[in-house]
Motif scaffolding. Structure first.
Motif, PDB file in Angstrom:
ATOM      1  N   ARG A  61       0.545  -1.659  -0.099  1.00 51.45           N
ATOM      2  CA  ARG A  61       0.185   0.127  -0.071  1.00 51.45           C
ATOM      3  C   ARG A  61       0.893   1.269   0.347  1.00 51.45           C
ATOM      4  O   ARG A  61       0.831   2.517   0.572  1.00 51.45           O
ATOM      5  CB  ARG A  61      -1.010  -0.016   1.277  1.00 51.45           C
ATOM      6  CG  ARG A  61      -0.324   0.406   2.121  1.00 51.45           C
ATOM      7  CD  ARG A  61      -0.878   0.308   3.181  1.00 51.45           C
ATOM      8  NE  ARG A  61      -1.116   0.613   4.603  1.00 51.45           N
ATOM      9  CZ  ARG A  61      -0.939   1.767   5.079  1.00 51.45           C
ATOM     10  NH1 ARG A  61      -1.145   2.336   4.658  1.00 51.45           N
ATOM     11  NH2 ARG A  61      -0.808   1.528   6.471  1.00 51.45           N
ATOM     12  N   ALA A  65       7.866   5.061   2.781  1.00 51.41           N
ATOM     13  CA  ALA A  65       7.720   6.093   3.143  1.00 51.41           C
ATOM     14  C   ALA A  65       9.531   6.429   4.155  1.00 51.41           C
ATOM     15  O   ALA A  65       8.969   6.796   4.727  1.00 51.41           O
ATOM     16  CB  ALA A  65       6.834   4.644   4.849  1.00 51.41           C
ATOM     17  N   GLN A  67      13.207   6.901   4.705  1.00 51.08           N
ATOM     18  CA  GLN A  67      14.039   6.470   5.871  1.00 51.08           C
ATOM     19  C   GLN A  67      13.647   4.975   6.718  1.00 51.08           C
ATOM     20  O   GLN A  67      12.291   5.883   7.746  1.00 51.08           O
ATOM     21  CB  GLN A  67      15.112   6.761   7.026  1.00 51.08           C
ATOM     22  CG  GLN A  67      15.880   6.347   7.430  1.00 51.08           C
ATOM     23  CD  GLN A  67      17.091   6.277   6.778  1.00 51.08           C
ATOM     24  OE1 GLN A  67      17.639   5.990   6.623  1.00 51.08           O
ATOM     25  NE2 GLN A  67      17.405   4.418   8.162  1.00 51.08           N
ATOM     26  N   LEU A  69      12.825   3.956   9.887  1.00 50.74           N
ATOM     27  CA  LEU A  69      12.771   4.588  11.852  1.00 50.74           C
ATOM     28  C   LEU A  69      13.030   3.498  12.270  1.00 50.74           C
ATOM     29  O   LEU A  69      13.471   3.883  13.560  1.00 50.74           O
ATOM     30  CB  LEU A  69      11.755   5.224  11.811  1.00 50.74           C
ATOM     31  CG  LEU A  69      11.654   6.811  10.882  1.00 50.74           C
ATOM     32  CD1 LEU A  69      10.475   7.501  11.358  1.00 50.74           C
ATOM     33  CD2 LEU A  69      12.788   7.583  10.803  1.00 50.74           C
ATOM     34  N   LYS A  70      12.290   2.853  12.307  1.00 50.09           N
ATOM     35  CA  LYS A  70      12.790   1.789  13.026  1.00 50.09           C
ATOM     36  C   LYS A  70      14.511   1.666  13.259  1.00 50.09           C
ATOM     37  O   LYS A  70      14.836   0.795  14.553  1.00 50.09           O
ATOM     38  CB  LYS A  70      11.510   0.516  12.988  1.00 50.09           C
ATOM     39  CG  LYS A  70      10.624   0.653  13.826  1.00 50.09           C
ATOM     40  CD  LYS A  70       9.329  -0.077  12.910  1.00 50.09           C
ATOM     41  CE  LYS A  70       8.269  -0.007  13.253  1.00 50.09           C
ATOM     42  NZ  LYS A  70       6.912  -0.841  12.464  1.00 50.09           N
ATOM     43  N   ALA A 115      12.293  10.633   2.393  1.00 49.51           N
ATOM     44  CA  ALA A 115      12.848  10.457   1.217  1.00 49.51           C
ATOM     45  C   ALA A 115      11.783  10.237  -0.266  1.00 49.51           C
ATOM     46  O   ALA A 115      12.594   9.028  -1.727  1.00 49.51           O
ATOM     47  CB  ALA A 115      14.387   9.460   1.330  1.00 49.51           C
TER      48      ALA A 115
END
Ligand code: T3D
Length: 264
Positions: A61, A65, A67, A69-70, A115
């Motif tokens: 979907r 998103a 970078q 982030l986790k 990004a």
């Protein structure tokens, strides 16, 4: 071709290279492995003369998103040294797209954030599914912009709107993206693949050297004076004027025939 479970798939068919992010469970966020594979596949596509058009897309979907982030937090919490990922990964990606000597289409299948949005902005065309959108998420996590967004976005929407979208990030839905000039075309979700395939096929059968030269002329003219741009145009006209495709296309025009372009 790509090994199973790779974070990015790479396929070449009929002159079109498709580079597809394949981490749908993370909204195709860029962890290190994804960044390396995506960057390297861009270089593969640039170097392969049989590739005459490149499609960038996501799976699931999201387009991407941005970078991961986790991973960023996990690395920070493990005391890993400060990353130079902008220089090592994102900058080479955006330069590979903008200097790609063939057209690049971003098939924006879903949300493109951070990004992820920047990479779509760097492409020559953005074909956007109507449920997709863009989010300049950087300021939301107290970051400046990267992957060229400060350069490309203002060229797409103008300086004041780029300022607004970067300082006050929100999701820009597909219809607004079209109005703003971010989206080339918005299509129903279930038609995205067909519309992109049709455009990619057309571009892959086009005058590749002329496309590459037009991209170079536009990029050069954006940052040079008119006299400098005219000189550069002259150089690129000489290059394309000596090409096999130019000679054949003019002959075809005079013979009232459809030209066949070989890309040289
Ligand atoms: O040095 C450096 O590393 C700098 C580099 C910076 C480059 C950048 O790209 S900075 C910008 C990073 N991206 C973001 O800040 C965007 C964060 N995500 C969002 O704002 C939203 O997720 C979206 C607007 C993209 C989508 O919203 P929504 O409501 O459709 O989805 P969601 O519920 O927020 O996310 C779904 C899942 O994806 C969720 O995981 P969970 O809870 O189901 O386990 C969420 O955590 C995960 N996810 C979304 N974005 C990211 C992510 N996981 C890792 N990294 C992400 N960027």
């Amino acid at each position: 071709m790509t090994e199973p479970h790779a974070p990015v798939s790479y396929e070449v068919a009929d002159g079109v290279a498709t580079i597809a992010l394949a981490r749908p469970e993370s909204l195709n966020a860029f962890d290190d492995a994804t960044k390396v594979a995506f960057r390297d596949h861009l270089h593969d596509a640039a170097a392969d003369d049989t590739v005459r058009c490149v499609v960038l897309t996501g799976s699931g979907r999201a387009f991407s998103a941005g970078q991961d982030l986790k991973e960023l937090v996990a690395k920070r919490d493990s005391g890993a040294p400060l990353s130079n990922t902008v220089e090592e990964h994102y900058n080479p990606m955006v330069l590979a797209i903008t200097t790609m000597p063939k057209p690049v289409i971003a098939a924006v299948n879903g949300i493109a954030a951070g990004a992820g949005a920047s990479l779509a902005f760097a492409a020559d065309f953005r074909i956007v599914a109507e449920s997709a959108g863009f989010n300049l998420a950087f300021a939301g996590i107290a970051l400046s912009a990267d992957t060229g967004a400060s350069w490309t976005l203002q060229r797409l929407v103008g300086f004041p709107k780029a300022t607004e979208l970067l300082l006050l990030p929100r999701t820009i839905r597909a219809d607004e993206a079209l109005q703003l000039g971010i989206a080339t075309q918005v299509v129903p979700d279930d038609e995205l693949a067909d519309v992109v395939r049709e455009l990619a096929t057309r571009l892959a059968a086009g005058p590749t050297l002329a496309y590459a030269s037009l991209k170079r002329a536009l990029a050069y003219s954006a940052t040079h004076s008119l006299p400098e741009a005219l000189t550069n145009e002259g150089r690129l006209m000489a290059l394309t004027g000596a090409s096999e495709d130019h000679r054949a296309a003019v002959n075809a025009f005079l013979a009232k025939e459809k030209p066949t372009f070989v890309g040289r």
